[in-house]
Design a protein around this motif. Structure first.
Motif, PDB file in Angstrom:
ATOM      1  N   UNK A 104      20.783 -15.709  54.333  1.00  0.00           N
ATOM      2  CA  UNK A 104      19.937 -16.173  55.418  1.00  0.00           C
ATOM      3  C   UNK A 104      20.863 -17.317  56.465  1.00  0.00           C
ATOM      4  N   UNK A 105      21.642 -18.190  55.529  1.00  0.00           N
ATOM      5  CA  UNK A 105      22.446 -18.995  56.204  1.00  0.00           C
ATOM      6  C   UNK A 105      21.649 -20.370  56.603  1.00  0.00           C
ATOM      7  N   UNK A 106      22.123 -20.923  57.666  1.00  0.00           N
ATOM      8  CA  UNK A 106      21.882 -22.360  58.074  1.00  0.00           C
ATOM      9  C   UNK A 106      21.017 -22.229  59.676  1.00  0.00           C
ATOM     10  N   UNK A 107      20.396 -23.422  59.945  1.00  0.00           N
ATOM     11  CA  UNK A 107      19.712 -23.474  61.318  1.00  0.00           C
ATOM     12  C   UNK A 107      19.926 -24.960  61.613  1.00  0.00           C
ATOM     13  N   UNK A 108      20.130 -25.165  63.113  1.00  0.00           N
ATOM     14  CA  UNK A 108      20.169 -26.220  63.457  1.00  0.00           C
ATOM     15  C   UNK A 108      18.860 -26.919  63.656  1.00  0.00           C
ATOM     16  N   UNK A 109      17.617 -26.416  63.542  1.00  0.00           N
ATOM     17  CA  UNK A 109      16.473 -26.762  63.685  1.00  0.00           C
ATOM     18  C   UNK A 109      15.895 -27.517  62.627  1.00  0.00           C
ATOM     19  N   UNK A 110      15.586 -28.869  62.546  1.00  0.00           N
ATOM     20  CA  UNK A 110      15.252 -29.552  61.224  1.00  0.00           C
ATOM     21  C   UNK A 110      13.653 -29.351  60.961  1.00  0.00           C
ATOM     22  N   UNK A 111      13.483 -29.080  59.845  1.00  0.00           N
ATOM     23  CA  UNK A 111      12.023 -28.951  59.232  1.00  0.00           C
ATOM     24  C   UNK A 111      11.362 -30.412  59.448  1.00  0.00           C
ATOM     25  N   UNK A 112      12.054 -31.431  59.306  1.00  0.00           N
ATOM     26  CA  UNK A 112      11.296 -32.846  59.304  1.00  0.00           C
ATOM     27  C   UNK A 112      11.758 -33.560  60.381  1.00  0.00           C
ATOM     28  N   UNK A 113      10.880 -33.779  61.674  1.00  0.00           N
ATOM     29  CA  UNK A 113      11.026 -34.205  62.610  1.00  0.00           C
ATOM     30  C   UNK A 113       9.548 -34.864  62.962  1.00  0.00           C
ATOM     31  N   UNK A 155       9.117 -15.698  52.484  1.00  0.00           N
ATOM     32  CA  UNK A 155       8.008 -15.580  53.154  1.00  0.00           C
ATOM     33  C   UNK A 155       7.890 -15.118  54.576  1.00  0.00           C
ATOM     34  N   UNK A 156       9.032 -16.093  55.270  1.00  0.00           N
ATOM     35  CA  UNK A 156       8.667 -15.663  56.657  1.00  0.00           C
ATOM     36  C   UNK A 156       9.458 -14.723  57.498  1.00  0.00           C
ATOM     37  N   UNK A 157      10.378 -14.266  56.836  1.00  0.00           N
ATOM     38  CA  UNK A 157      11.446 -13.025  57.292  1.00  0.00           C
ATOM     39  C   UNK A 157      11.619 -12.262  55.958  1.00  0.00           C
ATOM     40  N   UNK A 158      11.597 -10.993  56.183  1.00  0.00           N
ATOM     41  CA  UNK A 158      12.011  -9.767  55.132  1.00  0.00           C
ATOM     42  C   UNK A 158      13.601  -9.695  54.887  1.00  0.00           C
ATOM     43  N   UNK A 159      14.328 -10.078  56.102  1.00  0.00           N
ATOM     44  CA  UNK A 159      15.803  -9.761  55.586  1.00  0.00           C
ATOM     45  C   UNK A 159      16.554 -10.250  56.514  1.00  0.00           C
ATOM     46  N   UNK A 160      17.858 -10.210  56.595  1.00  0.00           N
ATOM     47  CA  UNK A 160      18.651 -11.006  57.472  1.00  0.00           C
ATOM     48  C   UNK A 160      18.510 -11.025  58.718  1.00  0.00           C
ATOM     49  N   UNK A 161      18.278  -9.725  59.139  1.00  0.00           N
ATOM     50  CA  UNK A 161      18.102  -9.152  60.772  1.00  0.00           C
ATOM     51  C   UNK A 161      16.846 -10.163  61.005  1.00  0.00           C
ATOM     52  N   UNK A 162      15.960 -10.243  60.548  1.00  0.00           N
ATOM     53  CA  UNK A 162      14.603 -11.227  60.749  1.00  0.00           C
ATOM     54  C   UNK A 162      15.176 -12.767  60.713  1.00  0.00           C
ATOM     55  N   UNK A 163      15.935 -13.148  59.944  1.00  0.00           N
ATOM     56  CA  UNK A 163      16.460 -14.505  60.034  1.00  0.00           C
ATOM     57  C   UNK A 163      17.223 -15.035  61.388  1.00  0.00           C
ATOM     58  N   UNK A 164      18.049 -13.985  61.674  1.00  0.00           N
ATOM     59  CA  UNK A 164      18.894 -14.142  62.747  1.00  0.00           C
ATOM     60  C   UNK A 164      18.098 -14.181  63.990  1.00  0.00           C
ATOM     61  N   UNK A 165      16.897 -13.418  64.157  1.00  0.00           N
ATOM     62  CA  UNK A 165      16.128 -13.381  65.202  1.00  0.00           C
ATOM     63  C   UNK A 165      15.109 -14.958  65.516  1.00  0.00           C
TER      64      UNK A 165
END
Length: 766
Positions: A66-75, A89-99
């Motif tokens: 899945x990798x990383x994201x710049x969006x913090x969960x805690x804000x 849970x929220x994405x089924x595959x890598x393609x979904x996480x890239x979106x």
């Protein structure tokens, strides 16, 4: 710019040299066999749960891909909720996480190595000075602002933070681990996913439970919904199950026997949007302690559930809907289910339920923890003495008043919403006070004593907390008494309805209502105290600004009706605690001679003489105010103490700092309410925190000297520095990881169902 380019070229050259040194005939690297064990040993301690740096979760192949994201969960100040990003849970595959905005840390970027490879190289090329304090410019802990550079931003990151490669600010990878990871990344980071499969016994029991929760009929569906909402956080293990196998309840579009098609709603009580089935799925990935809230299931539990919910002559004539109103008031939503069944189910495993909202899988909990004391005990009202259970007319009056805020997250309406729910709660407290005044005086029989879940100890460690069975430590300042309405509201407000991805309005409403919950638990306990003493005890809990809060937001307490207990009139609260210890000795899962020393012996009798002597010395540190033990002011919230015996045996203890406050009634300004001279220490065998703040390793023969050094250090920083240098395990210690993971090994040896990788995000730079 030229220097940065040269640095990048050197880094790539070094990586190429490392790869060139690998034998050409080296076997294929397996993710499962070779890579995940390295991640588990050196990375998962920081990269798991919602507070994983840059949301990079390395507990599984799916998380690494899945990798990383710049969006913090805690804000905490965001005005709008953000999309949920729960792994599996929220994405089924890598393609979904890239979106969803996640970017790869494994893929090569043209001629450049993968982002992970460059981060690891930066860390490997700048090793730490062994067991030295880290440079001050490296910001650690929850105050760290994670940069989360994209691949093309790495050079700028490395130039600005040359000492902040990975693993961050800790003894890094061995040369062999480094070579293995770099070879794997250079080969394209192939992964194979090996999903956990239930064994035959687990499959049989899964089938029985799924059959029960998916029975047709309104009555059956209502019970199933209530059970699901109360077990969705559980890591379930089965009688006869494989060690390390855990399962979770989910809602699926597909029935038993078919692959699960998971319905990923924000909350477990949000509308599913379609027909669904309750399913049990294996918990995938590495088990980490902070999210691991275990729950037993087996034939006896199945029998118990059927006895509680599926017997009797009650029926649900219709099913309630979903939505804000039904989320806000589960008492109304599930009123058809006998209240005694609901409450007794929660009591049977009360430790689990209190852990869901005190320890919790949220992983950063100061929004909740700054409203509780640093240590207290929790007790429960006997169902036969709970008027909500026994009196239908009272229950009918109380239910409309038990709705909870947080369902409407309009920022502009937060104060009006809060006032409305506060006033309802106070109407309920007034109703409860007057109704209970009509009952016989409360006595020892008022307290539930059904099993060892009846006595719980809670310790707060600033922004996290722990829950354990038994009465640990000295008699605390406050004690909570849960009845059913209070236990259920706390669970729904802080577990079922809490949205870690929500906005400031939702989180503020949650925090403010938890303040009322704490106050309600304290007021429940006060009825056990002599009527004439209740006001004095309450004033001690709400000193200074707390008295303003009592006037503004809390309902008046009962200071007239008597208690049925005979308690010492000079200190009834402490006398209650001492009598409680005597009366519940057979239930108390935590006999504690170290903190509650009676006579000359302050150690566990079953220990060897070597460890008895060590505990005897350590007992000098506990239950003493910081005014007389100045070093408390320099100790972290949760230190782990490892005592090594001569024969290679060791014992592990938690040394917990209990901060004193004049009150804990306000959202802001906590530091102004500290009373540092009243801080104390609790020392208890085992690991009582998912987030160790520091470790000391002391040979048993040096424990007396260690204790004397702490006593002599007072508030002298140089003296404390010498203690840390001699016995401390700093992040830079060459054996850091061996000592750190030995804490989990100790849990595996003493309580294997609770074992999981601990978190080091809060490990301090002493």
């Amino acid at each position: 710019m030229l220097l940065r380019l040269l640095a990048s070229a050197c880094a790539l050259l070094l990586s190429a040299q490392v790869l060139a040194q690998a034998p050409l005939s080296s076997p294929t690297i397996s993710y499962t066999r070779d890579i995940q064990p390295i991640f588990t040993e050196k990375c998962v301690a920081c990269h798991a749960c919602n507070d994983a740096a840059c949301q990079l979760n390395l507990g599984s192949a799916e998380g690494a891909e899945r990798g990383a994201s710049k969006v913090p969960v805690y804000q905490g100040d965001r005005t709008a909720a953000v999309a949920t990003t729960r792994l599996f849970y929220d994405a089924r595959d890598v393609v979904g996480w890239r979106k969803d905005g996640f970017y790869s840390v494994l893929d090569q970027q043209g001629s450049q190595a993968a982002l992970m490879a460059r981060m690891l190289e930066l860390g490997h090329s700048t090793p730490l000075v062994p067991n030295a304090k880290l440079p001050e410019e490296i910001v650690l802990g929850l105050n760290r602002n994670n940069m989360c550079p994209l691949p093309h931003e790495f050079d700028a990151y490395a130039g600005a933070h040359p000492k902040e490669g990975m693993p961050l600010a800790v003894t890094g990878l061995t040369d062999q681990q480094y070579r293995t990871l770099q070879r794997w990344l250079a080969a394209g980071a192939p992964v194979e996913k090996v999903a956990i499969q239930p064994n035959a016994s687990e499959m049989q029991q899964i089938g029985e439970w799924e059959e029960l929760l998916n029975r047709p009929g309104s009555t059956e569906a209502l019970v199933a919904r209530w059970l699901y909402e109360h077990l969705f956080l559980a890591h379930i293990y089965f009688v006869g199950g494989e060690p390390g196998h855990y399962f979770q309840w989910v809602r699926s579009r597909t029935p038993s026997g078919q692959p699960v098609d998971l319905i990923a709603t924000r909350r477990p009580n949000d509308p599913p949007g379609t027909d669904f089935y309750y399913r049990l799925v294996p918990v995938q990935g590495v088990i980490v302690h902070k999210t691991h809230i275990s729950y037993p299931m087996g034939p006896q539990k199945l029998k118990r559930v059927k006895q509680l919910f599926y017997s009797g002559d009650w029926h649900a004539s219709a099913l309630p809907g979903y939505g804000p109103r039904h989320r806000a008031n589960p008492f109304e939503t599930f009123e058809a289910i006998p209240a005694v069944a609901r409450y007794q189910f929660m009591l049977d495993n009360a430790e689990y339920f209190v852990r869901t909202f005190i320890r919790g899988p949220v992983c950063r909990g100061q929004i909740a923890t700054d409203v509780i004391r640093d240590n207290f005990w929790a007790l429960f009202q006997e169902p036969a003495h709970d008027r909500y259970i026994t009196d239908a007319a009272y229950r009918g009056e109380a239910t409309p008043l038990l709705a909870m805020p947080g369902q409407i997250d309009d920022v502009g309406s937060v104060l009006s919403l809060w006032h409305a729910y506060r006033d309802k709660r106070n109407q309920y407290e007034s109703l409860r006070r007057d109704a209970y005044a009509e009952l016989p005086p409360p006595s020892w029989s008022t307290l539930w004593a059904g099993n060892d879940n009846a006595l719980l100890s809670i310790f707060r460690h600033f922004d996290s907390a722990s829950v354990n069975k038994g009465l640990i430590g000295d008699v605390p300042l406050t004690i909570w008494l849960f009845d059913y309405p209070l236990l259920e509201r706390t669970y729904y407000q802080l577990a079922v309805n809490f949205d870690v991805y929500g906005n400031v309005s939702h989180q503020l409403q949650t925090r403010l209502y938890f303040d009322l919950i704490r106050n309600g638990a304290e007021v429940n306990f006060l009825r056990l105290m002599p009527a004439s003493q209740r006001g004095h005890i309450l004033s001690d809990w709400y000193q200074n600004s707390g008295k303003v809060k009592m006037w503004m937001d809390y309902e008046d307490i009962d200071t007239d009706t008597p208690s049925g207990l005979k308690l010492d009139k000079h200190d009834p609260k402490r006398d209650f605690g001492l009598q409680l210890l005597q009366r519940t000795a057979s239930l108390n899962a935590a006999p504690d001679p170290i903190n509650r020393c009676q006579g000359a012996y302050c150690s566990r009798p079953q220990m060897s003489e070597e460890f008895r002597d060590a505990e005897q010395s350590l007992s000098r540190l506990v239950s003493r105010p910081a005014a007389g033990l100045k070093v408390i002011g320099q100790l972290p919230e949760a230190s782990m103490l490892r005592i090594e015996g001569k024969d290679g045996q060791r014992q592990v203890y938690s040394l917990l700092r209990n901060r004193a406050h004049s009150n804990v009634a306000f959202l802001l300004g906590e530091a102004y309410r500290y009373q540092p001279g009243l801080d104390t220490l609790t020392l208890y065998p085992g690991v009582l925190s998912s987030y160790p703040n520091f470790m000391f390793n002391v040979p048993a023969g040096e424990v007396a000297e260690f204790v004397e050094s702490l006593e002599a250090a007072r508030d002298d920083k140089a003296s404390f520095e010498r203690i840390v240098t001699r016995w401390g395990i700093r992040r830079s210690h060459p054996e850091f990881w061996r000592y750190f993971h030995d804490l989990n090994t100790y849990i595996q040896e003493t309580d294997p169902r609770e074992a999981g990788v601990l978190d080091m995000n809060r490990y301090e730079n002493l």
